[in-house]
Write a protein that holds these residues in place. Sequence first.
Motif, mmCIF file in Angstrom:
data_model
loop_
_atom_site.group_PDB
_atom_site.id
_atom_site.type_symbol
_atom_site.label_atom_id
_atom_site.label_comp_id
_atom_site.label_asym_id
_atom_site.label_seq_id
_atom_site.Cartn_x
_atom_site.Cartn_y
_atom_site.Cartn_z
ATOM 1 N N GLY A 251 39.241 38.619 64.404
ATOM 2 C CA GLY A 251 39.092 39.630 65.287
ATOM 3 C C GLY A 251 40.125 40.461 64.199
ATOM 4 N N PRO A 252 41.086 39.714 63.201
ATOM 5 C CA PRO A 252 42.404 40.308 62.317
ATOM 6 C C PRO A 252 41.474 41.685 61.340
ATOM 7 C CG PRO A 252 42.749 38.151 63.009
ATOM 8 C CD PRO A 252 41.741 38.696 63.458
ATOM 9 N N GLY A 253 40.418 41.373 61.622
ATOM 10 C CA GLY A 253 39.071 41.992 60.069
ATOM 11 C C GLY A 253 38.654 42.408 60.556
ATOM 12 N N LEU B 30 50.408 51.893 71.696
ATOM 13 C CA LEU B 30 51.142 50.935 72.124
ATOM 14 C C LEU B 30 52.303 51.053 72.728
ATOM 15 C CD1 LEU B 30 52.547 51.683 68.355
ATOM 16 C CD2 LEU B 30 50.037 49.848 68.878
ATOM 17 N N LEU B 31 52.446 51.220 74.183
ATOM 18 C CA LEU B 31 53.188 51.164 75.529
ATOM 19 C C LEU B 31 53.114 50.046 75.778
ATOM 20 C CD1 LEU B 31 55.401 54.322 75.554
ATOM 21 C CD2 LEU B 31 56.007 52.307 74.634
ATOM 22 N N VAL B 32 51.276 49.664 76.102
ATOM 23 C CA VAL B 32 51.121 48.854 77.129
ATOM 24 C C VAL B 32 50.137 48.336 76.204
ATOM 25 C CG1 VAL B 32 51.157 50.944 78.286
ATOM 26 C CG2 VAL B 32 48.787 50.853 76.744
ATOM 27 N N GLY B 33 49.547 47.163 77.522
ATOM 28 C CA GLY B 33 48.567 45.893 77.100
ATOM 29 C C GLY B 33 50.037 44.861 77.298
ATOM 30 N N ARG B 34 48.992 43.572 77.379
ATOM 31 C CA ARG B 34 49.760 41.857 77.076
ATOM 32 C C ARG B 34 50.188 41.240 75.914
ATOM 33 N NH1 ARG B 34 48.302 36.737 76.497
ATOM 34 N NH2 ARG B 34 49.424 35.191 77.767
ATOM 35 N N ARG B 35 49.270 42.324 75.014
ATOM 36 C CA ARG B 35 49.390 41.374 73.484
ATOM 37 C C ARG B 35 48.580 42.370 72.664
ATOM 38 N NH1 ARG B 35 48.105 35.973 71.167
ATOM 39 N NH2 ARG B 35 48.047 34.994 73.411
ATOM 40 N N ILE B 36 49.873 43.085 71.983
ATOM 41 C CA ILE B 36 49.460 44.373 71.469
ATOM 42 C C ILE B 36 48.621 44.213 70.458
ATOM 43 C CG2 ILE B 36 50.132 46.097 69.810
ATOM 44 C CD1 ILE B 36 52.586 45.719 70.831
ATOM 45 N N GLU B 37 47.943 43.003 69.316
ATOM 46 C CA GLU B 37 47.690 43.015 68.493
ATOM 47 C C GLU B 37 45.859 43.382 69.420
ATOM 48 O OE1 GLU B 37 44.155 40.537 66.778
ATOM 49 O OE2 GLU B 37 45.158 40.466 68.380
ATOM 50 N N ARG B 38 45.829 42.577 70.664
ATOM 51 C CA ARG B 38 44.358 42.696 71.303
ATOM 52 C C ARG B 38 43.838 43.815 72.090
ATOM 53 N NH1 ARG B 38 40.049 39.843 71.277
ATOM 54 N NH2 ARG B 38 39.202 40.179 73.795
ATOM 55 N N THR B 39 45.065 44.553 71.884
ATOM 56 C CA THR B 39 44.809 46.085 71.943
ATOM 57 C C THR B 39 44.132 47.313 71.077
ATOM 58 O OG1 THR B 39 46.998 46.034 73.618
ATOM 59 C CG2 THR B 39 45.707 48.277 73.555
ATOM 60 N N LEU B 40 45.211 46.357 69.762
ATOM 61 C CA LEU B 40 44.389 47.498 68.880
ATOM 62 C C LEU B 40 42.890 46.761 68.483
ATOM 63 C CD1 LEU B 40 46.944 47.101 66.164
ATOM 64 C CD2 LEU B 40 46.350 48.962 67.685
ATOM 65 N N GLU B 41 43.027 45.287 68.702
ATOM 66 C CA GLU B 41 41.584 44.783 68.413
ATOM 67 C C GLU B 41 40.442 45.448 69.227
ATOM 68 O OE1 GLU B 41 39.247 40.478 69.143
ATOM 69 O OE2 GLU B 41 41.572 40.491 68.351
ATOM 70 N N ALA C 177 34.571 34.161 58.354
ATOM 71 C CA ALA C 177 33.155 34.675 58.878
ATOM 72 C C ALA C 177 34.187 36.317 59.203
ATOM 73 C CB ALA C 177 33.077 34.019 60.419
ATOM 74 N N ASP C 178 35.409 36.579 59.174
ATOM 75 C CA ASP C 178 36.257 37.095 60.092
ATOM 76 C C ASP C 178 36.480 37.832 59.063
ATOM 77 O OD1 ASP C 178 38.361 38.402 61.860
ATOM 78 O OD2 ASP C 178 39.381 38.845 60.415
ATOM 79 N N GLN C 179 36.322 38.099 57.607
ATOM 80 C CA GLN C 179 36.677 39.064 56.476
ATOM 81 C C GLN C 179 35.150 38.949 55.846
ATOM 82 O OE1 GLN C 179 39.066 40.359 55.560
ATOM 83 N NE2 GLN C 179 39.544 39.706 57.145
#
Length: 492
Positions: free
Chosen positions: A38-40, A167-178, A306-308
């Motif tokens: 995810g973060p990668g 950036l105003l919507v979604g439960r978890r901002i990181e998950r929205t970006l992912e 795996a992510d990186q």
Amino acid sequence: MELPVSNRETRSGLPAWKPADLPDAPRPHGFGWLAAVGPGVIVLGVSIGSGEFLLGPAVFVKYGLTLLWVTSISVVLQTIFNTELMRYTLATGEPIFTGCMRCRPTSTFWAWVYAILYFLQAGWPAWAANAAGAIFFLWAKRLAGPADAALVYYIGIATFFACVLILLVGRRIERTLELLNWILITAILSTFLVLAVAFVPMPVWISAAGGLAGFDTRTGSFGLLPAGVDWVLLAALVAYSGCGGITNMALSNWARDRGYGMGERVGYIPAAVGGTKVNLAHSGFMFPPDRENLERYRGWWRIVRADQWGVFFIGGILGMVLPAILYVAFLPAGSDIRGLGIAAALASAMGKTAGPFVAGAIAFLGAWILFKTQLDQMEGMVRALTDILWTGSDRVRAWRGGDVRLVYYGVLAAVVVWGIIALRLAQPMMLLQIGANVAGVVFVITSLHVLYINTRILPPVLRPPMWRRAALVFMALFYGFFSVLSISSLVG
């Protein structure tokens, strides 16, 4: 429960880690790996919009594909650097900025240092400004020129505000970006691959393969640095091949919010709409180095690799090579494509051969790439500054009942005001080159700082092996070399 390190993490004034067992790591198989990484994906999405779609084409069209070797080294070094950032976050649940604030002299000193560095690198809304050029092409069916500067500026502002709305919507901002970046990467790389296979002649492919090792297929020799190269432009490409500087550091914030390692115990930053108040711990945890916890740590390290290496490294190389060979194949060698219309230069050139539909599709992808990169850069900057404030100030944590969303969106509002002003200060590509050159200097500082944190503050059993320590030192020397040449070219 006894902690493996005593007092080292408290020397700057921050509280000690709390004892806790490390959560179990996922054990993915098959397509389950797509849910584990995810973060990668987020940092890869950022990288494709900076070096790969703007700076890379500007360099390779002007100087040739032989310079792809800087991308090879940069992406390898950044992948190692990223895994070292994750090493700290897996063990403590803290973003690396908090680790930096645990160093002497004081947490406040390092908070100011990294807040200023983040602002100097990512505070320029260069991606929204460059996206405006591609949007203009979609509407006007031509490249933007000096007479269109005012309209491009207002399109850039609209693009900037569109990022804020997401950036105003979604439960978890990181998950929205992912999720958005999975869509971006899949669409962009697959489209560029199809276009490259269909339109790029084999000699250009061979030149790119040789260029990754610094080999010039035209002369049959290695040519690492061409005569008369623009050092400011090249240093910008070196820094933004991969992700770039302070944005790499934000990877650990996204990993924390994703719940990697001890991040599961710390909490995350929720969105304003669709999210609920979450208790975000301002200080992390540390596990006792027993057999069970170390086995869990190795499981998390498997996910990080795996992510990186599986996502960021492979995607970073492909994301640079595929646009590069398309630009080189369709634009005249030696030309300077920097300008208001750089984001649509490929669309304009390919449209003459492949037709208006292909031109429109490429312009749309260019606008989408740069819009998403601006979104990721904005969110990463706001997230990092929020974490710095949240970690370093009891008053901020107590403000309005301790809701971290209020801090996050307050910082976001300040960033938006500055962005509107900064869009007027210089041409979009100049803004991008400023930020990228700052990123090179940031890498010199952060590679050595992360080396110190992971070899002095983390418990001995979690510290990196010698080859990784040597790689971080080489990273500081590599980026320092190009930063010195860039600065010397300006003052000489």
